[in-house]
Motif scaffolding. Structure first.
Motif, PDB file in Angstrom:
ATOM      1  N   SER A   1     -37.848 -13.796 -12.295  1.00  0.00           N
ATOM      2  CA  SER A   1     -38.690 -14.986 -12.240  1.00  0.00           C
ATOM      3  C   SER A   1     -40.147 -14.564 -12.306  1.00  0.00           C
TER       4      SER A   1
ATOM      5  N   MET B   1     -31.141 -15.568 -15.025  1.00  0.00           N
ATOM      6  CA  MET B   1     -30.276 -14.453 -14.649  1.00  0.00           C
ATOM      7  C   MET B   1     -30.079 -13.527 -15.845  1.00  0.00           C
TER       8      MET B   1
ATOM      9  N   ALA C   1     -37.427 -18.959 -14.323  1.00  0.00           N
ATOM     10  CA  ALA C   1     -36.465 -18.069 -13.668  1.00  0.00           C
ATOM     11  C   ALA C   1     -35.164 -18.079 -14.448  1.00  0.00           C
TER      12      ALA C   1
ATOM     13  N   ARG D   1     -24.849 -14.790  -3.292  1.00  0.00           N
ATOM     14  CA  ARG D   1     -23.809 -15.275  -4.199  1.00  0.00           C
ATOM     15  C   ARG D   1     -22.730 -16.030  -3.438  1.00  0.00           C
TER      16      ARG D   1
ATOM     17  N   GLU E   1     -31.492 -11.601 -10.859  1.00  0.00           N
ATOM     18  CA  GLU E   1     -32.385 -12.728 -11.114  1.00  0.00           C
ATOM     19  C   GLU E   1     -33.786 -12.219 -11.437  1.00  0.00           C
TER      20      GLU E   1
ATOM     21  N   SER F   1     -30.313 -19.260 -18.225  1.00  0.00           N
ATOM     22  CA  SER F   1     -31.378 -19.994 -17.550  1.00  0.00           C
ATOM     23  C   SER F   1     -31.225 -21.475 -17.830  1.00  0.00           C
TER      24      SER F   1
ATOM     25  N   ARG G   1     -30.838 -18.492  -0.228  1.00  0.00           N
ATOM     26  CA  ARG G   1     -31.370 -18.146  -1.539  1.00  0.00           C
ATOM     27  C   ARG G   1     -31.143 -16.669  -1.848  1.00  0.00           C
ATOM     28  N   GLY G   2     -30.790 -16.415  -3.091  1.00  0.00           N
ATOM     29  CA  GLY G   2     -30.569 -15.041  -3.532  1.00  0.00           C
ATOM     30  C   GLY G   2     -29.189 -14.492  -3.236  1.00  0.00           C
TER      31      GLY G   2
ATOM     32  N   SER H   1     -31.627 -19.855  -6.271  1.00  0.00           N
ATOM     33  CA  SER H   1     -32.724 -19.045  -6.784  1.00  0.00           C
ATOM     34  C   SER H   1     -33.697 -18.636  -5.682  1.00  0.00           C
TER      35      SER H   1
ATOM     36  N   HIS I   1     -28.442 -21.040  -9.970  1.00  0.00           N
ATOM     37  CA  HIS I   1     -27.928 -20.326 -11.146  1.00  0.00           C
ATOM     38  C   HIS I   1     -26.403 -20.366 -11.103  1.00  0.00           C
TER      39      HIS I   1
ATOM     40  N   ARG J   1     -34.869 -23.036 -11.669  1.00  0.00           N
ATOM     41  CA  ARG J   1     -35.321 -22.393 -10.429  1.00  0.00           C
ATOM     42  C   ARG J   1     -34.613 -22.887  -9.178  1.00  0.00           C
TER      43      ARG J   1
END
Length: 413
Positions: A404, A388, A386, A118, A402, A318, A115-116, A70, A44, A41
């Motif tokens: 979770s 991918m 969580a 790339r 993602e 994960s 977060r979230g 994450s 990733h 979590r």
């Protein structure tokens, strides 16, 4: 008495042997020691690789990859959105880092990651010492510690004495960073050590010594200062003056000797995330269950495909583990310790057709859940997992998503 001494000698010998054997077997870093919640979590990692697996001293190694912080970041862990730093984990000073970049931004200072989003990273290293190393990309998060990425084996050969680490300054001066400043640092360290010995040695000449003086000071109470003589005060003043003169003299000497300097890079820079690519897939995790006896992870999903072609799930990743659907994706492990289960992902529900919303069930079954110590996720207080999912279309385009949500452990069946 001799018998007891021999027993202690044998015990000490056994301890030395066990420590030596454990040290020779400790090849990898200890990513398995991290809690599953941190591995699943926080960050990733994917597409992590190196430019070569074998190189010689002085040759260049490039580490590349991508990561997504994450959206399910644990609330009790300091956030990566505050202060973070991209680093590399390797046993000892085996490499010299020449450059590191995240989304093209130089990584010489701390930054933060959203977060979230790339991020693509690249680190350029120079081989320094021969050996076989388990190398990891790492993100150090302030107040949380290192978030360890996948490990890669790298072998370095050659002569360590041939290593070169020289630079040219703005004024054209050639410096060997392996030895530059060593004599200066050693000289100052020796000077302060001698000064400390003088101060310590003076008080050792005092009679009585430490414990008797402590008892005497306790007995005298408020009159304990009477134990300090005029000579003691003069010696203390002399040591203080010498200390201040050394500090001031060193400062003025350094300013005169090196008038142009660059301060340490202690600031913080902004690293913008990559622009989001349009994705035709929307996923909601409805249910997640881990069956302990079978080491099986079962995930129920609701998937919507807004694209123009069917989509298939090719991979679930994960906690550094990768579960592959061999009917969609072919993956060859990079080495014997690459955490890839080549045919461990099973999908019930078939492809998701264009414009379709349907429920599918994904099974990730492999002994890696246990061997990589991920089964302790059942002891997590919030029991949230969580990972991918990687969807693929007929053209081979990949769409990472993602997922979770809460996880329910199953102890039987």
């Amino acid at each position: 008495m001799r018998f007891i001494t021999k027993i202690f000698a044998v015990i000490q010998g056994l301890i030395v042997v066990l420590v030596t054997l454990s040290a020779t077997q400790a090849f990898a870093h200890g990513e398995k020691a991290q809690q599953p919640a941190l591995r699943m979590r926080t960050v990733h990692w994917f597409d992590v690789d190196v430019s070569t697996r074998k190189l010689d001293v002085n040759q260049i190694l490039v580490v590349k990859g991508s990561f997504i912080p994450s959206l399910s970041w644990p609330a009790h862990v300091a956030s990566i959105e505050n202060t973070a730093f991209l680093n590399v984990g390797v046993p000892g000073p085996s490499f010299v880092r020449l450059d590191s970049r995240v989304n093209g931004v130089p990584g010489i200072r701390s930054t933060s990651f959203k977060r979230g989003e790339r991020y693509d990273f690249e680190m350029t290293l120079k081989a320094r010492k021969p050996g076989r190393y388990h190398l990891h990309p790492i993100i150090n998060v302030k107040d949380a510690g290192p978030m360890i990425g996948p490990g890669l084996w790298v072998e370095v050969k050659g002569n360590p004495a041939a290593f070169e680490n020289s630079i040219k300054t703005l004024f054209g001066q050639e410096l060997d960073l392996e030895t530059y400043g060593f004599s200066n640092a050693a000289g100052w360290s020796a000077l302060w050590f001698v000064l400390g010995l003088v101060w310590f040695g003076y008080w050792l000449t005092k009679v009585p010594l430490i414990l008797p003086r402590f008892r005497r000071a306790s007995a005298l109470g408020e009159n304990a200062d009477d134990m300090i003589t005029t000579t003691d005060r003069r010696v203390a003043l002399g040591i203080l003056m010498v200390t201040l003169l050394l500090i001031a003299g060193g400062f003025f000497y350094a300013t005169e000797r090196w008038p142009v300097t660059t301060p340490l890079q202690t600031g913080k820079i902004e690293t913008p995330p990559l622009p989001r690519e349009p994705s035709p897939v929307l996923v909601h995790m409805d249910d997640a269950r881990y069956r302990i006896p079978g080491r099986s992870f079962r995930i129920e999903l609701t998937v919507t495909n807004s694209g123009k072609g069917p989509l298939n799930i090719g991979e679930f990743a994960s906690g550094g583990l990768r579960f592959i659907n061999s009917a969609v994706l072919k993956v060859t492990p990079k080495d014997q310790d690459d955490l890839v289960a080549q045919d461990a992902l099973r999908v019930e529900g078939g492809p998701i057709k264009p414009g379709e919303t349907k429920k599918i069930v994904v099974y990730a079954d492999d002994a890696m859940w246990e061997t990589q110590r991920m089964t302790t996720m059942i002891a997590s207080p919030d029991a949230v997992v969580a990972g991918m999912l990687f969807f693929f279309d007929a053209q081979g385009n990949r769409y990472p998503v993602e997922i979770s949500g809460p996880m329910i452990p199953l102890f039987g069946g």
